[in-house]
Design a protein around this motif. Structure first.
Motif, PDB file in Angstrom:
ATOM      1  N   MET A   1     -32.212   0.639  17.558  1.00 49.66           N
ATOM      2  CA  MET A   1     -31.324   1.645  18.136  1.00 49.66           C
ATOM      3  C   MET A   1     -30.090   0.896  18.624  1.00 49.66           C
ATOM      4  SD  MET A   1     -30.413   4.610  18.744  1.00 49.66           S
ATOM      5  CE  MET A   1     -31.504   5.977  18.961  1.00 49.66           C
ATOM      6  N   GLN A   2     -28.949   1.218  18.054  1.00 52.80           N
ATOM      7  CA  GLN A   2     -27.704   0.526  18.377  1.00 52.80           C
ATOM      8  C   GLN A   2     -27.100   1.110  19.655  1.00 52.80           C
ATOM      9  OE1 GLN A   2     -26.964  -2.131  16.850  1.00 52.80           O
ATOM     10  NE2 GLN A   2     -28.191  -1.932  15.003  1.00 52.80           N
ATOM     11  N   PRO A   3     -26.313   0.307  20.372  1.00 57.61           N
ATOM     12  CA  PRO A   3     -25.707   0.810  21.609  1.00 57.61           C
ATOM     13  C   PRO A   3     -24.728   1.960  21.385  1.00 57.61           C
ATOM     14  CG  PRO A   3     -25.007  -1.468  21.145  1.00 57.61           C
ATOM     15  CD  PRO A   3     -26.022  -1.086  20.114  1.00 57.61           C
ATOM     16  N   TYR A   4     -24.280   2.129  20.136  1.00 56.40           N
ATOM     17  CA  TYR A   4     -23.353   3.227  19.840  1.00 56.40           C
ATOM     18  C   TYR A   4     -24.084   4.482  19.374  1.00 56.40           C
ATOM     19  CZ  TYR A   4     -23.742   0.406  15.562  1.00 56.40           C
ATOM     20  OH  TYR A   4     -24.213  -0.352  14.528  1.00 56.40           O
ATOM     21  N   GLY A   5     -25.419   4.525  19.580  1.00 54.17           N
ATOM     22  CA  GLY A   5     -26.175   5.755  19.386  1.00 54.17           C
ATOM     23  C   GLY A   5     -26.756   5.996  18.007  1.00 54.17           C
ATOM     24  N   VAL A   6     -26.753   4.994  17.145  1.00 49.12           N
ATOM     25  CA  VAL A   6     -27.291   5.136  15.792  1.00 49.12           C
ATOM     26  C   VAL A   6     -28.467   4.181  15.626  1.00 49.12           C
ATOM     27  CG1 VAL A   6     -26.771   4.782  13.350  1.00 49.12           C
ATOM     28  CG2 VAL A   6     -25.066   5.796  14.841  1.00 49.12           C
ATOM     29  N   ARG A   7     -29.522   4.660  15.021  1.00 45.15           N
ATOM     30  CA  ARG A   7     -30.650   3.786  14.690  1.00 45.15           C
ATOM     31  C   ARG A   7     -30.453   3.355  13.243  1.00 45.15           C
ATOM     32  NH1 ARG A   7     -36.248   4.379  12.938  1.00 45.15           N
ATOM     33  NH2 ARG A   7     -37.405   2.588  13.761  1.00 45.15           N
ATOM     34  N   ASP A   8     -30.427   2.041  13.009  1.00 41.17           N
ATOM     35  CA  ASP A   8     -30.221   1.546  11.661  1.00 41.17           C
ATOM     36  C   ASP A   8     -30.830   0.166  11.470  1.00 41.17           C
ATOM     37  OD1 ASP A   8     -28.447  -0.287  12.831  1.00 41.17           O
ATOM     38  OD2 ASP A   8     -26.720   0.336  11.654  1.00 41.17           O
ATOM     39  N   CYS A   9     -30.734  -0.331  10.242  1.00 42.10           N
ATOM     40  CA  CYS A   9     -31.131  -1.691   9.909  1.00 42.10           C
ATOM     41  C   CYS A   9     -30.044  -2.264   9.007  1.00 42.10           C
ATOM     42  CB  CYS A   9     -32.495  -1.732   9.217  1.00 42.10           C
ATOM     43  SG  CYS A   9     -32.523  -1.011   7.555  1.00 42.10           S
ATOM     44  N   ALA A  10     -30.118  -3.563   8.781  1.00 47.54           N
ATOM     45  CA  ALA A  10     -29.134  -4.196   7.907  1.00 47.54           C
ATOM     46  C   ALA A  10     -29.844  -5.153   6.961  1.00 47.54           C
ATOM     47  CB  ALA A  10     -28.087  -4.936   8.731  1.00 47.54           C
ATOM     48  N   VAL A  11     -29.450  -5.086   5.678  1.00 49.42           N
ATOM     49  CA  VAL A  11     -30.018  -5.947   4.638  1.00 49.42           C
ATOM     50  C   VAL A  11     -28.881  -6.407   3.730  1.00 49.42           C
ATOM     51  CG1 VAL A  11     -32.225  -4.715   4.699  1.00 49.42           C
ATOM     52  CG2 VAL A  11     -30.493  -4.050   3.022  1.00 49.42           C
ATOM     53  N   ARG A  12     -29.181  -7.392   2.898  1.00 49.05           N
ATOM     54  CA  ARG A  12     -28.207  -7.824   1.899  1.00 49.05           C
ATOM     55  C   ARG A  12     -28.767  -7.534   0.516  1.00 49.05           C
ATOM     56  NH1 ARG A  12     -24.645 -10.130   5.031  1.00 49.05           N
ATOM     57  NH2 ARG A  12     -25.186 -11.748   6.499  1.00 49.05           N
ATOM     58  N   ASP A  13     -27.895  -7.074  -0.372  1.00 49.30           N
ATOM     59  CA  ASP A  13     -28.313  -6.887  -1.761  1.00 49.30           C
ATOM     60  C   ASP A  13     -28.287  -8.250  -2.466  1.00 49.30           C
ATOM     61  OD1 ASP A  13     -25.682  -7.444  -2.617  1.00 49.30           O
ATOM     62  OD2 ASP A  13     -25.302  -5.430  -3.366  1.00 49.30           O
ATOM     63  N   PRO A  14     -28.701  -8.338  -3.727  1.00 47.91           N
ATOM     64  CA  PRO A  14     -28.759  -9.638  -4.397  1.00 47.91           C
ATOM     65  C   PRO A  14     -27.429 -10.395  -4.464  1.00 47.91           C
ATOM     66  CG  PRO A  14     -30.044  -8.052  -5.617  1.00 47.91           C
ATOM     67  CD  PRO A  14     -29.312  -7.285  -4.550  1.00 47.91           C
ATOM     68  N   ALA A  15     -26.302  -9.693  -4.360  1.00 54.70           N
ATOM     69  CA  ALA A  15     -24.996 -10.353  -4.393  1.00 54.70           C
ATOM     70  C   ALA A  15     -24.522 -10.770  -2.999  1.00 54.70           C
ATOM     71  CB  ALA A  15     -23.956  -9.437  -5.040  1.00 54.70           C
ATOM     72  N   GLY A  16     -25.274 -10.409  -1.973  1.00 49.41           N
ATOM     73  CA  GLY A  16     -24.889 -10.743  -0.609  1.00 49.41           C
ATOM     74  C   GLY A  16     -24.171  -9.630   0.116  1.00 49.41           C
ATOM     75  N   ASN A  17     -23.929  -8.497  -0.550  1.00 49.86           N
ATOM     76  CA  ASN A  17     -23.266  -7.368   0.109  1.00 49.86           C
ATOM     77  C   ASN A  17     -24.121  -6.873   1.261  1.00 49.86           C
ATOM     78  OD1 ASN A  17     -21.060  -7.155  -1.835  1.00 49.86           O
ATOM     79  ND2 ASN A  17     -22.623  -6.418  -3.247  1.00 49.86           N
ATOM     80  N   LEU A  18     -23.492  -6.623   2.401  1.00 48.47           N
ATOM     81  CA  LEU A  18     -24.209  -6.118   3.565  1.00 48.47           C
ATOM     82  C   LEU A  18     -24.393  -4.613   3.431  1.00 48.47           C
ATOM     83  CD1 LEU A  18     -25.420  -6.729   6.366  1.00 48.47           C
ATOM     84  CD2 LEU A  18     -23.175  -6.142   7.316  1.00 48.47           C
ATOM     85  N   LEU A  19     -25.624  -4.171   3.522  1.00 44.24           N
ATOM     86  CA  LEU A  19     -25.944  -2.742   3.495  1.00 44.24           C
ATOM     87  C   LEU A  19     -26.559  -2.386   4.840  1.00 44.24           C
ATOM     88  CD1 LEU A  19     -27.678  -2.480  -0.002  1.00 44.24           C
ATOM     89  CD2 LEU A  19     -25.264  -2.128   0.553  1.00 44.24           C
ATOM     90  N   ARG A  20     -25.928  -1.459   5.528  1.00 46.95           N
ATOM     91  CA  ARG A  20     -26.524  -0.921   6.752  1.00 46.95           C
ATOM     92  C   ARG A  20     -27.115   0.417   6.365  1.00 46.95           C
ATOM     93  NH1 ARG A  20     -25.654  -4.250  10.997  1.00 46.95           N
ATOM     94  NH2 ARG A  20     -26.965  -2.859  12.201  1.00 46.95           N
ATOM     95  N   VAL A  21     -28.341   0.660   6.777  1.00 46.61           N
ATOM     96  CA  VAL A  21     -29.019   1.926   6.465  1.00 46.61           C
ATOM     97  C   VAL A  21     -29.263   2.645   7.785  1.00 46.61           C
ATOM     98  CG1 VAL A  21     -30.968   3.029   5.327  1.00 46.61           C
ATOM     99  CG2 VAL A  21     -30.143   0.813   4.489  1.00 46.61           C
ATOM    100  N   GLN A  22     -28.579   3.777   7.945  1.00 46.40           N
ATOM    101  CA  GLN A  22     -28.711   4.574   9.170  1.00 46.40           C
ATOM    102  C   GLN A  22     -29.749   5.661   8.986  1.00 46.40           C
ATOM    103  OE1 GLN A  22     -24.921   6.282  10.175  1.00 46.40           O
ATOM    104  NE2 GLN A  22     -24.232   4.409  11.184  1.00 46.40           N
ATOM    105  N   GLU A  23     -30.367   5.998  10.101  1.00 47.49           N
ATOM    106  CA  GLU A  23     -31.318   7.130  10.087  1.00 47.49           C
ATOM    107  C   GLU A  23     -30.544   8.395  10.388  1.00 47.49           C
ATOM    108  OE1 GLU A  23     -35.753   7.205  11.320  1.00 47.49           O
ATOM    109  OE2 GLU A  23     -34.539   7.256  13.129  1.00 47.49           O
ATOM    110  N   ARG A  24     -30.657   9.370   9.459  1.00 51.23           N
ATOM    111  CA  ARG A  24     -30.032  10.677   9.688  1.00 51.23           C
ATOM    112  C   ARG A  24     -30.822  11.429  10.732  1.00 51.23           C
ATOM    113  NH1 ARG A  24     -30.594  12.483   4.151  1.00 51.23           N
ATOM    114  NH2 ARG A  24     -29.492  10.910   3.008  1.00 51.23           N
ATOM    115  N   ARG A  25     -30.138  12.141  11.583  1.00 51.74           N
ATOM    116  CA  ARG A  25     -30.848  12.922  12.616  1.00 51.74           C
ATOM    117  C   ARG A  25     -31.060  14.323  12.150  1.00 51.74           C
ATOM    118  NH1 ARG A  25     -28.561  10.895  18.337  1.00 51.74           N
ATOM    119  NH2 ARG A  25     -28.555   8.726  17.836  1.00 51.74           N
TER     120      ARG A  25
END
Length: 147
Positions: A123-147
């Protein structure tokens, strides 16, 4: 005092059609977006020894990600190509924000794929629950939970 003029223009009808993310291994990127994230493959085009792969979420035919070879960008110098490769390796070149209704299930599947985990579901301080991963090229993907 005069009233402000009103505009006779109508609202613009613009949507996001495609975003571009670089790849350095088309097969690994294809496997990640198709098999791990469950995206549909919409196009897979090879030209000059390079590949452009278009993927998108099922049920959203008007929204896509084009996985592209960054070396194909016109006008990019050799020094810039090296900088792009370095930034991709560090995961600082491109970012995409995705959303899901079940963050825990999505994270479990992504983690099981062997993807690099940057941040577990939080749970982020800005009110969104998410995680962060990298794809095989190193791109940062943040995945947020929809409410």
């Amino acid at each position: 005092m005069t009233a402000p003029a009103t505009s006779s223009r109508t609202a613009m009808d613009i949507s996001i059609h495609a975003s571009f993310l670089p790849h350095n291994d088309p097969d690994a990127s294809l496997a990640f977006y198709r098999d791990t994230l469950g995206f549909e493959v919409r196009n897979d085009v090879g030209y000059g020894g390079m590949r452009w792969i278009t993927v998108g979420p099922p049920g959203q035919p008007g929204t896509a990600i084009v996985l592209f070879p960054p070396n194909a960008s016109p006008g990019v110098t050799d020094d810039e190509k090296r900088t792009i490769a370095e930034m991709m390796a560090k995961g600082t070149y491109a970012i995409m924000l995705l959303a899901t209704r079940d963050l825990d299930a999505a994270f479990e599947k992504i983690q099981a794929s062997g993807a690099e985990i940057v941040e577990e579901p939080t749970m982020q301080p800005y009110g969104v629950r998410d995680c962060a991963v990298r794809d095989p090229a190193g791109n940062l993907l943040r995945v947020q939970e929809r409410r």
